[in-house]
Design an enzyme around this catalytic site. Structure first.
Site, short mmCIF file in Angstrom:
data_model
loop_
_atom_site.label_atom_id
_atom_site.label_comp_id
_atom_site.label_asym_id
_atom_site.label_seq_id
_atom_site.Cartn_x
_atom_site.Cartn_y
_atom_site.Cartn_z
N GLU A 82 1.10 -1.37 -0.10
CA GLU A 82 -0.49 -0.49 -0.11
C GLU A 82 1.07 1.44 0.00
O GLU A 82 1.02 2.48 -0.80
CB GLU A 82 -0.81 0.45 0.75
CG GLU A 82 -1.14 -0.96 1.37
CD GLU A 82 -2.54 -0.78 -0.14
OE1 GLU A 82 -3.05 -0.12 -0.45
OE2 GLU A 82 -3.40 -2.10 -0.19
N HIS A 85 1.75 2.45 -3.33
CA HIS A 85 0.56 3.64 -4.43
C HIS A 85 1.07 4.89 -3.23
O HIS A 85 0.46 5.61 -4.67
CB HIS A 85 -0.78 2.30 -3.30
CG HIS A 85 -1.29 1.09 -4.43
ND1 HIS A 85 -0.99 0.68 -5.56
CD2 HIS A 85 -1.44 0.32 -3.74
CE1 HIS A 85 -1.43 -0.39 -5.84
NE2 HIS A 85 -1.90 -1.12 -4.74
#
Length: 382
Positions: A82, A85
């Site tokens: 994550e 991202h």
């Protein structure tokens, strides 16, 4: 469900959802039970220069230690995924409000989702790419870990393998997973954002059905849960994007009902009932000395015995809080601010000048739907 703050990286709060407490023991069991260790060991042995002795790994409490270390390492890997991202989003000046680890993996809550296809593409692929890099790091560590540290060797090797699986699984075109967002980005080169989302969401629901069938036939409840998540998330985002498109260019000032109709907090419900009928409304803002203190609706009156309408005040039955927005707030943000409430109050310099209800937004969406959702709303002098 409640989130617990874990740490902060790059100014991004990393949180753990309590649902993870349900999944963690399941993961520990899935890693440690049966022949799983032997199956993984054969693949790890092919990667590591040192020979991995399987027998010590299956003795006593060792499998459970491996399961716990593997489960924690998996969610560490998801957090890094994550962050990939988030890093890519920062390159486009898009912030990340938080990263949450929960029962379905991880969720990076970006401040906004870019509609430019190339930006969404690179932000989406950044997660799986980061997982592959992490797999390379773990595979590199395998080359220097002594064979005598069998438990450490196994866990590091397992994390190398699972990060490859994480990258490949996330790249399946099952919207809203990373692969589904990549698909939407590529579709966005040819079609509108709404159409691309609709196509990607339909493909996502097909994958959800496939996951559900495989999960049921294979006795894998986790895959069934993933199928449910993909289906709900895909359909929800498709509808959300469609709503956002219908409200694009519309501001609170364009759709508000003015002036803001209000009743005093000390008025009786009998007076409110009369005002609701005369104004043909189902809700009123409640004020006390010109200050907004709540909201009263027709349903609030319906919960009170008719014989007490003359003696019951608005203050006794009103909702204590009511959302408020500014004149220039985009209509889609107004809808978000509304939440479960029937309306929001529009303020100008701190004073209520109007209200926006679900009916107001519904009417403008219906109009634009019938007109083919034209461009930005044409504002005229009020």
């Amino acid at each position: 469900m409640r989130n617990v703050h874990l740490t902060t990286i790059w100014g991004i709060p990393i949180r753990i959802n309590v649902s993870l407490l349900v999944l963690l023991p399941v993961l520990v069991y899935l890693i440690a039970e049966g022949d799983q260790i032997g199956i993984y060991a054969s693949a790890i042995d092919a990667l590591a220069p040192a020979t991995l002795e399987v027998a010590p790994l299956e003795e006593g409490a060792t499998p459970w230690l491996i399961g716990l270390a593997g489960a924690v390492g998996l969610f560490f890997s998801v957090a890094v995924h994550e962050l990939g991202h988030a890093y890519a989003a920062r390159r486009y000046d898009i912030g990340t409000e938080s990263i949450t680890l929960w029962i379905f993996g991880g969720l990076a809550a970006l401040e906004s989702m870019p509609r430019e296809w190339h930006r969404e593409f690179w932000i989406a692929v950044a997660g799986p790419f980061t997982s592959l890099l992490l797999a390379v790091v773990f595979a590199g560590l395998l080359q220097v870990i002594p064979g005598g540290l069998a438990l450490v060797l196994f866990v590091v090797g397992w994390l190398a393998l699972i990060n490859v699986v994480l990258a490949v699984f996330n790249m399946l075109p099952a919207f809203p997973m990373d692969g589904g967002r990549v698909l939407r980005a590529l579709l966005g080169r040819r079609w509108s954002y709404v159409t691309a989302t609709r196509i990607a969401a339909r493909i996502g629901t097909i994958f959800a059905l496939f996951f559900a069938v495989v999960g049921v036939l294979g006795g894998n409840p986790l895959l069934v849960l993933v199928a449910l998540f993909v289906y709900v998330a895909a359909t929800t985002e498709s509808r959300t994007i469609a709503l956002e498109e219908l409200l694009r260019g519309v501001l609170a000032v364009d759709v508000m009902d003015e002036p803001a109709r209000s009743v005093a907090a000390d008025a009786t419900l009998s007076d409110v009932a009369t005002s609701l009928f005369e104004n043909r409304r189902s809700e009123f803002v409640v004020t006390d000395d010109d200050e907004i203190v709540g909201l009263v609706t027709l349903s609030d009156l319906g919960q009170v015995d008719r014989s007490t309408l003359e003696t019951t005040t608005v203050r006794e039955v009103m909702t204590d809080e009511v959302a408020h927005v500014g004149l220039e707030t985009p209509a889609f943000e107004v809808l978000r601010a509304m939440g479960r409430d029937p309306l929001v109050v529009v303020l100008e310099d701190g004073d209520p000048v109007g209200t926006v209800s679900r009916r107001d937004l519904g009417e403008i969406m219906q109009l634009r739907r019938e007109l083919g959702a034209p461009g930005p709303f044409e504002r005229t002098a009020m």
